[in-house]
Enzyme design. Structure first.
Site, PDB file in Angstrom:
ATOM      1  N   ASP A   1       0.749  -1.277  -0.074  1.00  0.00           N
ATOM      2  CA  ASP A   1       0.030  -0.028   0.030  1.00  0.00           C
ATOM      3  C   ASP A   1       0.945   1.205   0.099  1.00  0.00           C
ATOM      4  O   ASP A   1       2.178   1.320   0.060  1.00  0.00           O
ATOM      5  CB  ASP A   1      -1.046  -0.145   1.172  1.00  0.00           C
ATOM      6  CG  ASP A   1      -2.069   0.830   1.109  1.00  0.00           C
ATOM      7  OD1 ASP A   1      -2.062   1.820   0.088  1.00  0.00           O
ATOM      8  OD2 ASP A   1      -3.309   0.686   1.627  1.00  0.00           O
TER       9      ASP A   1
HETATM   10  C1  BGC Z   1      -5.049   3.218   0.105  1.00  0.00           C
HETATM   11  C2  BGC Z   1      -5.146   2.202  -0.912  1.00  0.00           C
HETATM   12  C3  BGC Z   1      -5.024   2.798  -2.454  1.00  0.00           C
HETATM   13  C4  BGC Z   1      -3.804   3.557  -2.286  1.00  0.00           C
HETATM   14  C5  BGC Z   1      -3.401   4.102  -3.684  1.00  0.00           C
HETATM   15  C6  BGC Z   1      -3.699   3.934   0.057  1.00  0.00           C
HETATM   16  O1  BGC Z   1      -3.827   5.099   0.831  1.00  0.00           O
HETATM   17  O2  BGC Z   1      -4.963   2.557   1.194  1.00  0.00           O
HETATM   18  O3  BGC Z   1      -6.532   1.690  -0.723  1.00  0.00           O
HETATM   19  O4  BGC Z   1      -5.148   1.646  -3.295  1.00  0.00           O
HETATM   20  O5  BGC Z   1      -3.559   4.521  -1.349  1.00  0.00           O
HETATM   21  O6  BGC Z   1      -4.230   5.238  -3.877  1.00  0.00           O
END
Ligand code: BGC
Length: 725
Positions: free
Chosen positions: A267
């Site tokens: 993530d």
């Molecule tokens: C979130 C994810 C997301 C990623 C990319 C993160 O802050 O937890 O769910 O896919 O950002 O945008």
């Protein structure tokens, strides 16, 4: 039948040969480059383009617009030494430009085929706009309404969550997209992110391995079985080891037990966050721990870019770990056809969005996602001749209805409840009054709104949360109506005019006063671009509501976590009363009921359904057989309607304790007034198991209860037994 969607969790000798040939040509730096996902913004554009040119980037996220994706792709394909294409990732959580209801709302349709269709439409739009990789579905089981991200998933149940996860994978990875391109799904966040302690985002999760395996992991496994080709390692600490550095879940379970072939992406900055977690002393150690644990691609933390090659040279990270990670990334790029078809057709982009059939599907899903929570005295549906005072900060809202992950969705694409009401009811009969702002602030029109209610036949109050009150990093400790909305509801109610409350939110709310005093309550969620039309059609009776809750609604925040499939305890309460003056020592509260405000699976209709004639066709069955249960459902009301019939079981005694109820099947049926249907469930006994003492999955012989009912709190009860062998 050949499936209508791609399976990226598999490979062929031809693909592996192509990967081998590429790997043989790559330098260590180029390999590490494939393991980096970057984010381009104005401040770093030149530097990032140079990195792409040097073969140091495998993927870009959240780059919008085909011109920009094609431009970056051209640098990778035409200017880097090996010409390996980039893969473009993005978050298309509940629609790309056609914004559907938030996923929690979509799950309340209990119609996997609809979710699949919404996901396919999202894939149509996104793939024509340069997206190859979608960071969805979010499959985190969640028992925590305080957690803002409950909006993004399918609620609290593992079975329903698994079915919905598979439906969304089928939709995102659909074959035959008009763009001629493909999309890979990314079930996330692996693992148990939805268990965040106290519902605070990013918080620690400390749970038993059994709970991990029985509750949080099955939707992931189901999604991979359906062909999902990637996953995302979560932010949270899991039993002392952050998910993004957790070899137990990333290697042992994912690779060794499940044989997952796909890519693990961290993530956002989750590799870097191993440092504040206290799991790595610095970014270099973070890179090492994440790589060793099995994170193939680093989303933007730059830990891999800065340190991984050096770690390999020092012998701290074995070279095969890098080769395996790059193999998975290249395999995905080959499967997606990016080597043959790296660019997106710029002419298609704008004509691929918001097609009339997409807007129609958004309306259908919004209608079916809304849940009628209360309808005393049949106040709803409204009569078209009634004078309606439409009141509240969300009554003419064109923004919040889009929900937490609307990204490039536009306010101008939406219809508000007021728009919808004006289309359904005679214009002259709808008086609109905002009354108060959504949050705190001056409310000079409070009185006028109450007066408008006074002179109407019925007041419709549209209240709830803004889109920014749920989603990532938007947890709440108080789950009532924000600002002065509760005061407005009470003041309007005091006029004596009958009141309908339409709630919009990204989570279950805590609304005991409304549930007690307001005769009719419709939960509309953040319902997407057609939410307003859907509300109006339901209020006007053109559509009979059919949605049912997929997460329990508490009476009070102090009941949280509250979920239907809890354990019994050694002192299960005998009733639901508050036992303030009762000295019986049972598992309950002195000052609150133990039952929820609205149970899991609950939702009303404008008609009524009677359940009768439960027949357990297989009162005894072997572990290899199927449980067969039938019940007759009759529409005893005056309107045609849809009913979501649910099957629950309880394993009465196990080598470890079992939940008091577990959903094992559901069917949505349509009945005309007076019509009856026998619903038949067949549940393979192997689906009635759990992870036992030795942590292996097993189905135990013994006695069970079974219910067929309209929600988790009601139903016809029967019994059966599973026999040895
Ligand atoms: C979130 C994810 C997301 C990623 C990319 C993160 O802050 O937890 O769910 O896919 O950002 O945008």
């Amino acid at each position: 039948m050949t499936p209508n969607h791609y399976n990226f969790n598999q490979t062929t000798p031809q693909i592996e040969e192509r990967v081998d040939a590429l790997l043989a040509k790559m330098t260590l730096e180029e390999k590490v480059g494939q393991m980096m996902q970057i984010h381009i913004h104005e401040g770093n554009r030149a530097e990032m383009e140079e990195r792409i040119r040097q073969g140091q980037v495998g993927s870009i996220l959240s780059l919008y617009g085909v011109k920009d994706t094609n431009h970056a792709q051209r640098i990778a394909v035409e200017e880097s030494r090996l010409g390996i294409p980039l893969i473009f990732g993005n978050d298309v959580i509940h629609g790309y430009r056609t914004i559907f209801p938030i996923p929690l709302a979509e799950s309340c349709t209990w119609e996997p085929a609809l979710l699949q269709e919404a996901a396919r439409i999202a894939a149509e739009e996104a793939s024509a706009n340069g997206v190859d990789w979608n960071f969805a579905p979010m499959v985190d089981v969640c028992r925590e309404p305080r957690w803002g991200r409950i909006a993004e998933g399918a609620g609290e149940d593992v079975y329903l969550g698994s079915v919905m996860a598979q439906a969304r994978v089928r939709g995102f990875q659909a074959k035959g997209l008009t763009s001629g391109r493909k999309i890979a799904a990314c079930p996330k966040h692996y693992a148990a992110y939805g268990g965040a302690e106290a519902g605070k985002d990013y918080n620690t999760v400390d749970i038993s391995e059994r709970t991990l395996r029985d509750l949080y992991l099955p939707p992931f496994e189901a999604a991979f079985d359906e062909g999902a080709g990637t996953t995302m390692s979560a932010f949270n600490d899991l039993n002392g080891i952050p998910s993004t550095g957790n070899a137990f879940i990333l290697r042992q379970i994912l690779r060794e037990e499940w044989g997952f072939l796909g890519v693990v992406l961290s993530d956002w900055n989750a590799v870097g966050e191993l440092v504040p977690h206290g799991f790595a002393a610095d970014l270099k150690e973070a890179a090492k721990r994440a790589a060793l644990a099995g994170v193939d691609m680093d989303m933007i933390s730059d830990a891999y870019h800065a340190h991984l090659a050096e770690l390999v040279r020092e012998g701290a990270v074995p070279a095969p770990i890098i080769n395996e990670a790059v193999r998975r990334i290249l395999r995905l790029k080959i499967q997606l056809g990016l080597f043959e078809n790296p660019y997106t057709d710029e002419a298609l982009a704008s004509e691929s969005i918001l097609k009339p059939e997409y807007r129609a599907k958004a309306l259908e899903i919004a209608q079916k996602s809304m849940v009628l929570l209360k309808n005393e005295g049949g106040l709803l549906p409204l009569d078209e001749g009634q004078r309606i005072a439409l009141i509240g900060p969300l009554a003419d809202d064109h923004h919040h209805i889009l929900g937490a992950w609307h990204r490039i969705g536009e306010d101008a694409d939406t219809e508000s409840v007021l728009d919808g009401m004006r289309a359904v009811f005679p214009l002259a009969n709808v008086a609109h009054m905002e009354g108060i702002p959504l949050e705190r602030g001056d409310a000079p029109h409070f009185r006028e709104a109450v007066e408008a209610a006074q002179s109407a036949d019925v007041a419709v109050l549209v209240v709830g949360e803004g889109e920014f009150m749920s989603g990532e990093a938007h947890s709440r400790a108080h789950l009532g109506l924000p600002g002065q909305q509760q005061a407005l509801v009470e003041a309007v109610h005091a006029t004596g005019t009958p009141v309908v409350v339409v709630l919009m939110s990204g989570r279950p709310l805590v609304i005991p006063w409304i549930a007690e005093h307001i005769p009719s309550v419709l939960q509309a969620w953040h319902g997407g671009i057609r939410a307003g039309g859907a509300v109006a059609r339901i209020l006007g009776g053109r559509v009979n509501p059919s949605g049912k809750l997929t997460a329990t609604w508490p009476r009070a925040e102090g009941q949280i976590p509250i979920y239907y499939n809890h354990k019994s305890t050694g002192r299960p309460p005998t009733g639901d009363g508050t036992l303030q003056f009762d000295m019986i020592h049972l598992s309950d509260y002195m000052d609150e009921y133990i039952s929820p405000q609205f149970p899991f699976g609950f939702g009303l209709s404008y008609t009524r359904f009677a359940y009768a004639d439960l027949e357990v066709v297989t009162p005894t069955l072997g572990v290899d057989a199927a449980l067969v249960v039938e019940a007759a459902i009759t529409n005893t009301g005056e309107r045609a309607g849809e009913e979501i019939v649910q099957l629950y079981v309880r394993d009465l005694a196990g080598e470890v304790t079992r939940p008091v109820k577990e959903l094992k099947g559901f069917q949505k049926i349509s009945l005309d007034p007076g019509e009856s249907q026998t619903v038949r469930f067949e549940v393979p006994a192997r689906e009635l198991g759990f992870h036992g003492l030795d942590m292996s999955y097993k189905v135990e012989p013994g006695d069970f209860k079974v219910w067929v009912g309209p929600n988790a709190a009601e139903g016809l009860e029967g019994e059966f037994a599973i026999e040895r062998g």
